[in-house]
Design an enzyme around this catalytic site. Structure first.
Site, short mmCIF file in Angstrom:
data_model
loop_
_atom_site.label_atom_id
_atom_site.label_comp_id
_atom_site.label_asym_id
_atom_site.label_seq_id
_atom_site.Cartn_x
_atom_site.Cartn_y
_atom_site.Cartn_z
N SER A 124 -10.59 9.26 -5.38
CA SER A 124 -11.90 9.26 -6.02
C SER A 124 -13.07 9.13 -5.05
CB SER A 124 -11.97 8.12 -7.03
OG SER A 124 -11.90 6.86 -6.38
N SER B 196 -7.33 6.40 -3.33
CA SER B 196 -8.69 6.94 -3.39
C SER B 196 -9.48 6.87 -2.09
CB SER B 196 -9.48 6.23 -4.48
OG SER B 196 -9.12 6.72 -5.75
N LYS C 13 -20.15 3.94 -1.54
CA LYS C 13 -19.60 4.57 -2.74
C LYS C 13 -20.33 3.98 -3.94
CE LYS C 13 -15.13 5.45 -5.06
NZ LYS C 13 -13.67 5.23 -5.00
#
Lengths: 478, 486
Positions: free
Chosen positions: B153, B177, B78
């Site tokens: 997210s 997330s 990420k």
């Protein structure tokens, strides 16, 4: 109307750790800008603070030295505001729960009275960097070497009633932090500085007046001048019908005045909240006990011992314990001389202090060290030279770095203790001054001094004064 | 190489047995990434060259007999994790030019374990969002239906694993997330206990809630990768110094005697009926495996969304203060003065959702509002933690839905932040209490995946992975692949 001044100080002392409070960067002063700032100090994305245990130990040392409560649980908080030399946009400090709370310090004032100043709290925090404005037209430079340097902020109660008291208190804290070896006390480099909260109120009132905070005072002289100026300003303002407003002021040493920086309304809302990157600081009894066991003899303890063991006055003991180095110097002189500690004290506080002052030297840099001074005092005590001659010898020692004995030998200053030689000199003087001799013998006792002077002159000042007195009295009375 | 891509476990086996090299594997994934990028937008940066070099090194290490279990397995990170020498944007224009000078601890941990980094995955800006629509680099699309959001997210992480364009991805979870996008994309997600994985090098959103974790195809894969990213880090004071078990060792343990708690408040009126049925089906599987099921109550849990939306913005308003245009990141053109530099750099660099949260957070910490909002939220947070602690006296693990509904349409909730926030209603509690949580695929509603959430006591990752793995031995929901990427 008679006015009373009320002063509280917030002293910032840089802790003498080798690395910063939340990062591994060095804290040494004076490096090239931004060479002592790592990613943590620069507030890079993703970095985290890690508390330096040494800074905690130093704060605990201070707390114990002022008889304070060491919080078993204290919390680091973020003080949020924007400034280019504050890389993270917040300063890590302590807010609601400081590591040290409720202590006090006793201060001896000029007139010999003792005053206790309360210390509300002392907390750990990080210093900001520096903004540089010189030599960069239209720009500002940022040096983050200082960012993250550990500080202890020492907040007093509003217990001081004059600028002199405030300075005496600040000096006491200054002495203490150096005794504890937690701060180098260097005020020029900003290692020790303070903010002064000043207000005035009608004498006898028990309500505080509105205060102004004077920021960033970095010398004892400035503290005194700034407070005195501020007190006068506030009194004049009130007496002419005005009102003191709560505000932050700056002292301008060139003009000798304080100027408004920002009012309470313009003050930042710092939005303090506990720093989620740091766990609460937990200090257990065992740690406190270990730190306590490592404390040096503190100034008050040392002064009391000097009074007790050396028969010094409280004032002298206070002067000689103002720094650990001075106390050690004095005790080294006493140890070597082996007697008459009062005479030793007079020399350290008298001629030595005067010469240090003249050359603007610290005791550690003295041109006459403890061993050399002890050599000189020993020669006074064993009657090799008189106290008066000793002053000249000291001056020569200071100038040449030679020992007292060497100078006494070179200059032939050895005191005359041979009674025969003194008697001869007396006989000569008496023979030369028959008139005065007759007057003396007819009752003019005051002429005794005249004869002492004449004999001293004849012996180049080297006659042992006590012996001279004895012999002269005998001879004059026939 | 043919799709669907297998699991990390099978790739590791293939590498060990010499069926293919890491370079071959890496090249295959790089091709799939390139092919999927136009439809999914899952990557912000692809580090192809570096990946092939790392793969070659992995092959060399294996040839020299120095291979570990994960040597040569490609993964992606990420874009919230700092990676040395590689663009690290956090999904924001603010860091659109930021090349990190250092590696996050979990990045170096996974590299040391031999994994090969394929690139950096798209995400909601500064991890603030539940749909991946707040990314400066454009929304990520759900591989099951590209008109749908992948969740957020960690939308890039979930979408890329679901589309089998990466075998596994790191992710972060502040309020859901990891679990929410895992559920919406039909993949496995694990958010470990707060403090289990170092936060050093993970760009902070809300420090007391942020936790690194994984999105994988299977629980077994998560067990393989979690070890190297876990453990105490002297650079993170909130990481916990407790031993890291071999999470794979207990995967097959029996579930006999396990007590599963169903939190009454998770089965509220907001839960879509079809979704609830999939959850009930999954619970039946557990009963078949020998687990006992009982209902428990966490009465303060419904307060978790408002509590979170005070605590998280408060922390983010302070955490994001460092993005000031002075030392790194976006700086506005020719600032007139300091205030102008701050205002325009931050005004231009941050997107709308980030600004909304900074403003909310600044407000709740302000003088006169701190007690009413921040302090009260912290008290409610303690009540929620206490609810969980009580529940774990009656059961070993909690299960329930990860989200109230399947994935929603891109754009559907953009104008209504409150509705958007409610998507995390079941996940936020674990963050507030610092508990580990997982989401595993448990079926489909209208062709879109549904996730089963598992929440355990602190440091119960091994047990949770075991429970997830046993379910995945009984079902194949986690092996389903969207047809467009099969």
């Amino acid at each position: 109307m008679e006015w009373e001044t009320v002063i509280g100080l917030e002293i910032h002392a840089q802790l003498a750790t080798r690395s910063k409070i939340f990062s591994g960067s060095a804290t040494a002063y004076g490096a090239e800008p931004n060479t002592q700032a790592n990613l943590v100090d620069l507030g890079y994305p993703g970095v985290l603070p890690v508390l330096n245990g040494e800074a905690v130990r130093m704060a605990v040392r201070f707390g114990l030295a002022i008889g304070a409560r060491i919080a078993p649980h204290s919390v680091f908080a973020r003080k949020n505001y924007f400034y280019p030399d504050l890389p993270k946009g917040y300063q890590i400090s302590q807010y609601e729960l400081p590591v040290v709370a409720e202590g006090s310090l006793d201060v001896v004032l000029d007139d010999g009275t003792r005053k206790r100043v309360g210390i509300t709290r002392a907390h750990l925090e990080e210093d900001a960097g520096k903004s540089l404005h010189e030599g960069m037209p239209g720009m500002s430079g940022i040096d983050l070497n200082r960012a993250g340097t550990p500080l202890i902020e020492i907040v007093s109660e509003p217990d001081m009633r004059s600028a002199k008291e405030a300075v005496a208190y600040m000096k006491k804290v200054h002495t203490l932090v150096r005794y504890l070896e937690i701060c180098d006390g260097n005020m020029q480099e900003g290692s020790f500085r303070c903010d002064a909260n000043v207000s005035v109120r009608p004498k006898g009132s028990d309500k505080f007046g509105t205060r102004a905070e004077i920021k960033n005072l970095n010398s004892f002289r400035f503290v005194e001048k700034a407070i005195n100026y501020e007190v006068e300003r506030q009194i004049e303002l009130i007496e002419s019908g005005g009102k003191v407003v709560q505000e932050t002021r700056l002292y301008d040493p060139d003009k000798g005045e304080t100027r408004s920086m920002r009012s309470k309304e313009e003050a930042n809302d710092y939005r303090y909240f506990p720093d989620p990157d740091l766990l609460p600081l937990v200090i257990d009894d065992a740690f406190v006990a270990t730190v306590k066991a490592s404390l040096p003899e503190l100034p008050d303890e040392k002064a009391a011992r000097f009074v007790r063991d050396y028969g010094l006055s409280e004032y002298d003991a206070g002067v000689l314990t103002a720094s650990r180095e001075l106390g050690a110097f004095y005790e080294e002189v006493v140890r070597r001389v082996g007697r008459d500690p009062k005479l030793c004290a007079n020399w350290v506080m008298g001629d030595l202090a005067a010469f240090l002052n003249k050359d603007n030297l610290e005791i550690e840099k003295s041109k006459v060290d403890a061993e050399a001074l002890a050599g000189l005092v020993t020669r006074i005590v064993d009657a090799t030279i008189s106290g008066k001659i000793a002053k000249d010898v000291f001056e020569a020692m200071w100038a040449t770095g030679e020992s007292a004995d060497a100078i006494i030998e070179q200059k032939g200053l050895r005191q005359i203790t041979d009674t025969g030689a003194i008697e001869t000199a007396i006989d000569e003087v008496m023979a030369k001054n028959p008139g005065q001799l007759a007057d003396y013998r007819s009752g003019k006792d005051k002429l005794f001094g005249f004869f002492v002077g004449q004999v001293m002159k004849a012996t180049g000042g080297k006659a042992n004064p006590a012996q001279l007195n004895d012999l002269l009295r005998k001879k004059l009375s026939g | 190489m043919s799709a669907p891509a297998p699991t990390v476990a099978s790739l590791a086996r293939g590498l060990a047995e010499g069926q293919f090299s890491s370079v071959e594997l890496t090249r295959a994934y790089l091709e799939r990434i390139a092919a999927a990028q136009p439809s999914l937008n899952a990557f912000i940066t692809v580090t192809g060259e570096a990946a092939l070099k790392a793969a070659a090194e992995a092959d060399a290490a294996r040839a020299a007999g120095r291979a570990g279990r994960l040597t040569g397995v490609p993964i992606a990170h990420k874009d919230i994790f700092c990676t040395e020498g590689v663009l690290t944007t956090c999904g924001s224009k603010m860091l659109g030019n930021f090349v990190s000078p250092y590696d996050a601890t979990i990045v170096s941990g996974l590299r040391a374990a031999g994994t090969v980094m394929l690139g950096k995955l798209n995400m909601d800006e500064f991890a603030m969002g539940s749909s991946n629509e707040t990314s400066y680099f454009g929304p990520v699309r759900n591989p099951w239906d590209t008109q749908m959001v992948p969740g957020g997210s960690s939308g890039g992480s979930a979408a890329s694993v679901a589309a089998r364009i990466v075998p596994a991805a790191t992710a972060t979870d502040t309020g859901g997330s990891i679990r929410q996008p895992a559920a919406l994309c039909g993949v496995t997600g694990i958010k470990p206990t707060y403090g289990r994985c170092s936060r050093y090098g993970m760009i902070a959103f809300a420090s007391s809630l942020d936790q690194a974790g994984l999105i994988t195809v299977s629980a077994e894969d998560a067990a393989l990768l979690l070890g190297p990213m876990s453990g105490f880090d002297p650079r993170d004071s909130t990481s916990v110094d407790s031993p890291v078990p071999d999470y794979t060792a207990t995967l097959g343990d029996s579930l006999q005697g396990l007590t599963i708690g169903l939190v009454r408040e998770f089965f509220d009126k907001g839960l879509d009926a079809a979704c609830e049925q999939r959850i009930r089906d999954a619970i039946a599987v557990y009963e078949k495996l020998g687990a006992k099921v009982r209902e428990v109550s966490c009465p303060n849990l419904p307060l978790s969304v408002p509590t979170y939306y005070v605590v998280a913005p408060a922390e983010c308003s302070s955490n994001l203060a460092r993005f000031d245009g002075v030392r790194f990141g976006h700086r506005c053109d020719s600032p007139k003065n300091l205030l102008d530099l701050y205002c325009r750099s931050r005004g231009e660099g941050f997107g709308a959702e980030v600004k909304r949260r900074i403003m909310t957070g600044t407000y709740v910490l302000s003088a006169g509002y701190y007690d009413a909002y921040y302090l009260k939220a912290q008290r409610v947070r303690q009540l929620i933690s206490a609810d969980f602690a009580r529940a774990f006296k009656e059961c070993d693990l909690l299960v329930g839905p990860t989200t109230p509904t399947p994935a929603f349409r891109i754009g559907a909730k953009c104008d209504d932040p409150i509705t958007m926030y409610l998507n995390d209603i079941y996940t936020i509690g674990a963050n507030l209490a610092g508990l580990p949580g997982m989401s595993i695929p448990c079926g489909f509603v209208d062709g879109l995946p549904i996730g089963l959430q598992i929440v355990g006591p602190h440091f119960s990752e091994a047990r949770m992975l075991n429970v997830a793995h046993r379910y995945q031995q009984e079902t194949d929901w986690h092996l389903k692949t969207p047809s467009a990427f099969a």
